[in-house]
Design a protein around this motif. Structure first.
Motif, PDB file in Angstrom:
ATOM      1  N   ASP A   1      35.734  -5.091 -80.059  1.00  0.00           N
ATOM      2  CA  ASP A   1      36.474  -3.964 -79.478  1.00  0.00           C
ATOM      3  C   ASP A   1      37.612  -4.528 -78.638  1.00  0.00           C
ATOM      4  O   ASP A   1      37.393  -5.439 -77.830  1.00  0.00           O
ATOM      5  N   HIS A   2      38.812  -3.991 -78.793  1.00  0.00           N
ATOM      6  CA  HIS A   2      39.954  -4.544 -78.060  1.00  0.00           C
ATOM      7  C   HIS A   2      40.132  -3.934 -76.676  1.00  0.00           C
ATOM      8  O   HIS A   2      41.139  -4.204 -76.018  1.00  0.00           O
ATOM      9  N   GLY A   3      39.137  -3.184 -76.200  1.00  0.00           N
ATOM     10  CA  GLY A   3      39.217  -2.632 -74.854  1.00  0.00           C
ATOM     11  C   GLY A   3      38.124  -3.103 -73.924  1.00  0.00           C
ATOM     12  O   GLY A   3      38.068  -2.673 -72.758  1.00  0.00           O
ATOM     13  N   THR A   4      37.265  -3.994 -74.394  1.00  0.00           N
ATOM     14  CA  THR A   4      36.119  -4.410 -73.571  1.00  0.00           C
ATOM     15  C   THR A   4      35.967  -5.923 -73.463  1.00  0.00           C
ATOM     16  O   THR A   4      35.061  -6.408 -72.792  1.00  0.00           O
ATOM     17  N   MET A   5      36.856  -6.660 -74.098  1.00  0.00           N
ATOM     18  CA  MET A   5      36.619  -8.111 -74.223  1.00  0.00           C
ATOM     19  C   MET A   5      36.730  -8.847 -72.899  1.00  0.00           C
ATOM     20  O   MET A   5      36.085  -9.874 -72.695  1.00  0.00           O
ATOM     21  N   PHE A   6      37.532  -8.349 -71.944  1.00  0.00           N
ATOM     22  CA  PHE A   6      37.626  -9.059 -70.678  1.00  0.00           C
ATOM     23  C   PHE A   6      36.463  -8.707 -69.744  1.00  0.00           C
ATOM     24  O   PHE A   6      36.135  -9.495 -68.859  1.00  0.00           O
ATOM     25  N   TYR A   7      35.826  -7.562 -69.957  1.00  0.00           N
ATOM     26  CA  TYR A   7      34.531  -7.289 -69.319  1.00  0.00           C
ATOM     27  C   TYR A   7      33.546  -8.379 -69.721  1.00  0.00           C
ATOM     28  O   TYR A   7      32.858  -8.986 -68.886  1.00  0.00           O
ATOM     29  N   LYS A   8      33.495  -8.637 -71.015  1.00  0.00           N
ATOM     30  CA  LYS A   8      32.584  -9.656 -71.531  1.00  0.00           C
ATOM     31  C   LYS A   8      32.972 -11.049 -71.043  1.00  0.00           C
ATOM     32  O   LYS A   8      32.103 -11.867 -70.717  1.00  0.00           O
ATOM     33  N   ALA A   9      34.274 -11.306 -70.984  1.00  0.00           N
ATOM     34  CA  ALA A   9      34.727 -12.627 -70.530  1.00  0.00           C
ATOM     35  C   ALA A   9      34.327 -12.878 -69.082  1.00  0.00           C
ATOM     36  O   ALA A   9      33.945 -13.999 -68.712  1.00  0.00           O
ATOM     37  N   VAL A  10      34.391 -11.842 -68.237  1.00  0.00           N
ATOM     38  CA  VAL A  10      33.947 -11.985 -66.845  1.00  0.00           C
ATOM     39  C   VAL A  10      32.441 -12.196 -66.805  1.00  0.00           C
ATOM     40  O   VAL A  10      31.940 -13.102 -66.120  1.00  0.00           O
ATOM     41  N   LYS A  11      31.695 -11.363 -67.533  1.00  0.00           N
ATOM     42  CA  LYS A  11      30.235 -11.434 -67.499  1.00  0.00           C
ATOM     43  C   LYS A  11      29.716 -12.765 -68.026  1.00  0.00           C
ATOM     44  O   LYS A  11      28.684 -13.261 -67.564  1.00  0.00           O
ATOM     45  N   LEU A  12      30.430 -13.362 -68.979  1.00  0.00           N
ATOM     46  CA  LEU A  12      30.009 -14.652 -69.542  1.00  0.00           C
ATOM     47  C   LEU A  12      30.542 -15.842 -68.744  1.00  0.00           C
ATOM     48  O   LEU A  12      30.260 -16.989 -69.085  1.00  0.00           O
ATOM     49  N   GLY A  13      31.337 -15.573 -67.713  1.00  0.00           N
ATOM     50  CA  GLY A  13      31.862 -16.659 -66.891  1.00  0.00           C
ATOM     51  C   GLY A  13      33.011 -17.417 -67.517  1.00  0.00           C
ATOM     52  O   GLY A  13      33.322 -18.536 -67.097  1.00  0.00           O
ATOM     53  N   LEU A  14      33.679 -16.809 -68.520  1.00  0.00           N
ATOM     54  CA  LEU A  14      34.821 -17.474 -69.134  1.00  0.00           C
ATOM     55  C   LEU A  14      36.043 -17.441 -68.222  1.00  0.00           C
ATOM     56  O   LEU A  14      36.879 -18.344 -68.266  1.00  0.00           O
ATOM     57  N   ILE A  15      36.155 -16.375 -67.428  1.00  0.00           N
ATOM     58  CA  ILE A  15      37.265 -16.244 -66.490  1.00  0.00           C
ATOM     59  C   ILE A  15      36.731 -15.939 -65.097  1.00  0.00           C
ATOM     60  O   ILE A  15      35.664 -15.337 -64.938  1.00  0.00           O
ATOM     61  N   ASP A  16      37.480 -16.366 -64.103  1.00  0.00           N
ATOM     62  CA  ASP A  16      37.140 -16.120 -62.705  1.00  0.00           C
ATOM     63  C   ASP A  16      37.941 -14.914 -62.228  1.00  0.00           C
ATOM     64  O   ASP A  16      39.167 -15.013 -62.083  1.00  0.00           O
TER      65      ASP A  16
ATOM     66  N   SER B   1      41.867 -12.430 -77.987  1.00  0.00           N
ATOM     67  CA  SER B   1      41.860 -13.270 -76.790  1.00  0.00           C
ATOM     68  C   SER B   1      40.452 -13.725 -76.417  1.00  0.00           C
ATOM     69  O   SER B   1      40.287 -14.794 -75.815  1.00  0.00           O
ATOM     70  N   PHE B   2      39.451 -12.921 -76.746  1.00  0.00           N
ATOM     71  CA  PHE B   2      38.076 -13.239 -76.349  1.00  0.00           C
ATOM     72  C   PHE B   2      37.546 -14.490 -77.066  1.00  0.00           C
ATOM     73  O   PHE B   2      37.108 -15.449 -76.400  1.00  0.00           O
ATOM     74  N   PRO B   3      37.587 -14.575 -78.394  1.00  0.00           N
ATOM     75  CA  PRO B   3      37.159 -15.821 -79.041  1.00  0.00           C
ATOM     76  C   PRO B   3      38.024 -17.018 -78.651  1.00  0.00           C
ATOM     77  O   PRO B   3      37.518 -18.151 -78.580  1.00  0.00           O
ATOM     78  N   ILE B   4      39.311 -16.775 -78.395  1.00  0.00           N
ATOM     79  CA  ILE B   4      40.176 -17.869 -77.962  1.00  0.00           C
ATOM     80  C   ILE B   4      39.745 -18.382 -76.590  1.00  0.00           C
ATOM     81  O   ILE B   4      39.669 -19.596 -76.345  1.00  0.00           O
ATOM     82  N   LEU B   5      39.453 -17.466 -75.682  1.00  0.00           N
ATOM     83  CA  LEU B   5      39.017 -17.858 -74.336  1.00  0.00           C
ATOM     84  C   LEU B   5      37.741 -18.697 -74.382  1.00  0.00           C
ATOM     85  O   LEU B   5      37.557 -19.593 -73.552  1.00  0.00           O
ATOM     86  N   LYS B   6      36.867 -18.412 -75.333  1.00  0.00           N
ATOM     87  CA  LYS B   6      35.641 -19.215 -75.449  1.00  0.00           C
ATOM     88  C   LYS B   6      35.987 -20.680 -75.689  1.00  0.00           C
ATOM     89  O   LYS B   6      35.391 -21.590 -75.079  1.00  0.00           O
ATOM     90  N   ALA B   7      36.951 -20.931 -76.573  1.00  0.00           N
ATOM     91  CA  ALA B   7      37.347 -22.313 -76.857  1.00  0.00           C
ATOM     92  C   ALA B   7      37.997 -22.953 -75.643  1.00  0.00           C
ATOM     93  O   ALA B   7      37.734 -24.126 -75.320  1.00  0.00           O
ATOM     94  N   TYR B   8      38.833 -22.203 -74.940  1.00  0.00           N
ATOM     95  CA  TYR B   8      39.499 -22.746 -73.761  1.00  0.00           C
ATOM     96  C   TYR B   8      38.518 -23.007 -72.623  1.00  0.00           C
ATOM     97  O   TYR B   8      38.641 -24.017 -71.903  1.00  0.00           O
ATOM     98  N   ALA B   9      37.548 -22.125 -72.440  1.00  0.00           N
ATOM     99  CA  ALA B   9      36.562 -22.329 -71.374  1.00  0.00           C
ATOM    100  C   ALA B   9      35.671 -23.530 -71.661  1.00  0.00           C
ATOM    101  O   ALA B   9      35.231 -24.226 -70.736  1.00  0.00           O
ATOM    102  N   GLU B  10      35.400 -23.790 -72.932  1.00  0.00           N
ATOM    103  CA  GLU B  10      34.648 -24.994 -73.289  1.00  0.00           C
ATOM    104  C   GLU B  10      35.382 -26.244 -72.816  1.00  0.00           C
ATOM    105  O   GLU B  10      34.767 -27.218 -72.367  1.00  0.00           O
ATOM    106  N   ARG B  11      36.684 -26.211 -72.918  1.00  0.00           N
ATOM    107  CA  ARG B  11      37.488 -27.401 -72.612  1.00  0.00           C
ATOM    108  C   ARG B  11      37.813 -27.507 -71.124  1.00  0.00           C
ATOM    109  O   ARG B  11      37.785 -28.608 -70.557  1.00  0.00           O
ATOM    110  N   TYR B  12      38.127 -26.387 -70.484  1.00  0.00           N
ATOM    111  CA  TYR B  12      38.643 -26.428 -69.116  1.00  0.00           C
ATOM    112  C   TYR B  12      37.716 -25.810 -68.079  1.00  0.00           C
ATOM    113  O   TYR B  12      38.014 -25.862 -66.887  1.00  0.00           O
ATOM    114  N   GLY B  13      36.591 -25.237 -68.514  1.00  0.00           N
ATOM    115  CA  GLY B  13      35.744 -24.499 -67.592  1.00  0.00           C
ATOM    116  C   GLY B  13      36.311 -23.108 -67.374  1.00  0.00           C
ATOM    117  O   GLY B  13      37.278 -22.703 -68.032  1.00  0.00           O
TER     118      GLY B  13
END
Length: 321
Positions: free
Chosen positions: A176-191, A141-153
């Motif tokens: 790691d499949h237990g830390t990727m949404f920590y990274k997604a928050v820290k990188l601003g991919l998700i609110d 989900s983490f690499p996928i979210l990167k592509a989606y955030a590029e397109r939609y913010g």
């Protein structure tokens, strides 16, 4: 096509010409694409592309989810002749859905995997097609979210899971499949303020501000109220939906790497997914189906149904239902 044509239909994953319509090919035979959709890399007429991501090198417990895409496709053949139940439209007949095949990657070069997946999804989105990914472990989900955030913010994340997957990890190159949404928050991919995790039943002291509707709460308030709360949190923001099959109780989905008791039933999950129709979903995934531990096939069946419901949620918006 009609039911009486079944005796003449074979291997529709390759032979069907129309991207729309049910398939009456024998469910027990033939090449199994997802829902018997056509395998193709041509997305010019596609609304939704289903793609497999057979990666499980980020797991912390039992492996096997690399075999998930194949098993979920096979299980989906059971649904291919019928309109998805409980919806006001027939997604199979009204949407142009293709099976985009699996991500190609070097299994021995794990460090190169994240970029390969982001590029793969970016290629789908660049054709104005939504993606539904079949994992694979939850890291995908983490690499996928990167592509989606590029397109939609920054997106709102709707996560169905037994685990929050926001444990601290400031090494952003770790897989790691237990830390990727920590990274997604820290990188601003998700609110986190407009994101929600459903079905949680493991302890994590810091949820980074993500809203939690844990499994005991779902059992207490019921599926309809859970869906209402989800919609109130998400509002009309762009949403990415990720469904870890371990959100379901092991009684309903034993074939997964990190099973936790006390989870949602398949009936609860089905009702919630249908009740949230109208959210501004842009894409989604179903992950953590591990066939080696799925002796009855029940987990793959659940995964196929979840993927179909994600397609219907996307279709609700595409067709303006």
């Amino acid at each position: 096509m009609a039911l009486e044509d079944a005796k003449n239909q074979v291997d529709e994953a390759f032979t069907r010409e129309d991207l729309k319509g049910a398939s009456f090919e024998n469910t027990f035979a033939g090449a199994t694409s997802f829902l018997r959709r056509r395998y193709t890399k041509d997305l010019r007429k596609a609304d939704i592309a289903v793609t497999g991501v057979p990666f499980d090198q980020a797991v912390t417990n039992r492996p096997g989810t690399r075999l998930g895409p194949r098993a979920v496709r096979e299980a989906s053949a059971l649904q291919s002749p019928d309109a998805p139940y409980g919806w006001s439209f027939d997604a199979l007949s009204e949407l142009a859905i293709v099976d985009y095949g699996d991500l190609a990657f070097d299994y021995a070069n794990v460090a190169a995997f994240p970029k390969a997946l982001t590029d793969h999804i970016r290629g789908i989105l660049d054709s104005d097609t939504a993606s539904v990914a079949i994992g694979g472990d939850h890291y995908i989900s983490f690499p996928i979210l990167k592509a989606y955030a590029e397109r939609y913010g920054p997106l709102s994340l709707l996560q169905f899971d037994a685990h929050s997957d926001t444990w601290p990890d400031d090494d952003f190159d770790r897989v790691d499949h237990g830390t990727m949404f920590y990274k997604a928050v820290k990188l601003g991919l998700i609110d986190p303020k407009t994101s929600v995790q459903v079905g949680i039943r493991t302890t994590n002291a810091d949820t980074l501000g993500v809203n939690i509707i844990d499994a005991p709460t779902v059992h207490e308030i019921g599926a309809v109220e859970t869906a209402r709360r989800i919609k109130s949190i998400l509002g009309d923001r762009p949403v990415y939906l990720t469904f870890d099959i371990d959100c379901l109780d092991p009684a309903f989905a034993p074939g997964t790497g990190t099973p936790v008791w006390g989870g949602l039933s398949s009936a609860q999950a089905a009702r919630i997914l249908r009740e949230i129709a109208g959210i501004n979903i842009k894409g989604g995934d179903i992950v953590e189906v591990s066939p080696p531990y799925d002796t009855s096939g029940a987990t793959a069946i659940a995964g196929a149904h979840v993927a179909t419901e994600i397609i219907c949620l996307l279709g609700w918006n595409i067709l303006k239902k």
